[in-house]
Enzyme design. Structure first.
Site, mmCIF file in Angstrom:
data_model
loop_
_atom_site.group_PDB
_atom_site.id
_atom_site.type_symbol
_atom_site.label_atom_id
_atom_site.label_comp_id
_atom_site.label_asym_id
_atom_site.label_seq_id
_atom_site.Cartn_x
_atom_site.Cartn_y
_atom_site.Cartn_z
ATOM 1 N N GLY A 173 5.069 -5.650 5.491
ATOM 2 C CA GLY A 173 3.721 -5.922 5.995
ATOM 3 C C GLY A 173 3.048 -4.702 6.579
ATOM 4 O O GLY A 173 3.707 -3.694 6.905
ATOM 5 N N GLU A 223 1.034 1.530 2.039
ATOM 6 C CA GLU A 223 -0.018 0.741 1.363
ATOM 7 C C GLU A 223 -1.416 1.094 1.873
ATOM 8 O O GLU A 223 -2.355 0.308 1.682
ATOM 9 C CB GLU A 223 0.229 -0.758 1.578
ATOM 10 C CG GLU A 223 1.527 -1.276 1.032
ATOM 11 C CD GLU A 223 1.534 -1.426 -0.472
ATOM 12 O OE1 GLU A 223 0.660 -0.844 -1.145
ATOM 13 O OE2 GLU A 223 2.418 -2.120 -0.961
HETATM 14 P P1 13P Z 1 4.894 -0.134 4.861
HETATM 15 O O1 13P Z 1 5.984 -0.293 5.885
HETATM 16 O O2 13P Z 1 4.899 1.223 4.204
HETATM 17 O O3 13P Z 1 3.559 -0.480 5.431
HETATM 18 O O4 13P Z 1 5.197 -1.137 3.659
HETATM 19 C C1 13P Z 1 5.552 -2.449 3.897
HETATM 20 C C2 13P Z 1 5.198 -3.351 2.760
HETATM 21 O O5 13P Z 1 5.208 -4.546 2.927
HETATM 22 C C3 13P Z 1 4.842 -2.815 1.439
HETATM 23 O O6 13P Z 1 4.317 -3.828 0.630
#
Ligand code: 13P
Length: 264
Positions: free
Chosen positions: A29, A78
């Site tokens: 997330g 993301e």
């Molecule tokens: P991040 O920790 O890089 O934000 O990525 C988590 C994630 O859910 C990718 O879809």
């Protein structure tokens, strides 16, 4: 607007909520908030969003480049997806990405949330389409999501999760909750023999109520060509309707020109 430190605390609070509610596992997330035209706060990559403190939060510019990050922290992998939402939706001030269990189940099964089954979901969301699969962290997801941005405030991400956005962080989070609640209800009613859908007339009435409330954000009630034409809603489009009036204008124009040629 709250000061930057307060917003960082709010991001941590929402991170804890999505983690505690099982909307994300492990380090999944990400969350971001727009604080000015060229400054955005975002969660760092690779940490549990349930255990963040304000110093974890990074600041990036509109291209997702780091403006400030404490040692050991880098912006979410993301961030491009978040930045695309802000770029194409100037009314949006916060974006939440999570992997809620039921909503993600529907995204994996390839079933968009289009069945009108309860008033609150119809009013808050309309329907929730599925943006085509893209590899996380690449431009593929922003490109897939882009198609739906002008018509919806939440989308499922195929084989991945869900994305919601709104004018405030709390509202973006609430939309994520609504998506998951809708997905859970749909799942449960399918187990119980299949939902009894609201009628076209009932959906139309709910769309009217939404318009009367003057609710913010994008919603098929305001944009769907079907709804505009007095037809019930976009629920009959099976989630393929991008509800984009420009698209329908384009189709109309192409049809007109083809007919012109045929009549020559
Ligand atoms: P991040 O920790 O890089 O934000 O990525 C988590 C994630 O859910 C990718 O879809």
């Amino acid at each position: 607007m709250a000061n930057e430190y307060e917003i960082k605390k709010q991001i941590c609070d929402i991170g804890k909520r999505i983690y505690d509610k099982g909307m994300v596992a492990s380090n999944d997330g990400n969350i971001s908030v727009k604080i000015s035209d060229n400054e955005f706060l975002c969660t760092p990559t690779g940490v549990s969003k349930g255990f963040m403190t304000p110093e974890f939060i990074c600041k990036v510019d509109r291209d997702g480049k780091v403006i400030q990050a404490n040692p050991g922290f880098k912006p979410s992998s993301e961030i491009k997806m978040h930045m695309r939402v802000y770029k194409e939706r100037p009314d949006v001030n916060a974006v939440v990405h999570a992997h809620p269990l039921y909503a993600t189940g529907f995204a994996i099964a390839g079933i968009p949330l289009t069945q009108p089954i309860m008033p609150e979901a119809v009013i808050a969301l309309g329907c929730v389409p599925i943006a085509e699969y893209g590899t996380p962290s690449t431009e593929e997801i922003p490109d897939a999501v882009s198609k739906y941005l002008q018509s919806f405030d939440a989308v499922l991400l195929e084989n991945h999760g869900a994305l919601s956005f709104s004018d405030s962080l709390l509202s973006a989070y609430h939309k994520m909750e609504s998506v998951e609640f809708y997905a859970r209800l749909l799942y449960i009613s399918k187990q119980l023999g299949g939902p009894k859908e609201l009628s076209d007339a009932q959906v139309k009435r709910l769309y009217e109520i939404r318009r009367q409330f003057g609710m913010k954000g994008k919603h098929p009630a305001d944009l769907c060509p079907n709804a505009k034409e007095g037809k019930p809603s976009c629920h009959g489009c099976g989630g393929n309707c991008t509800c984009n009036s420009n698209d329908s204008d384009l189709v109309g124009e192409i049809t007109r020109r083809v007919l012109e040629q045929l009549n020559k």
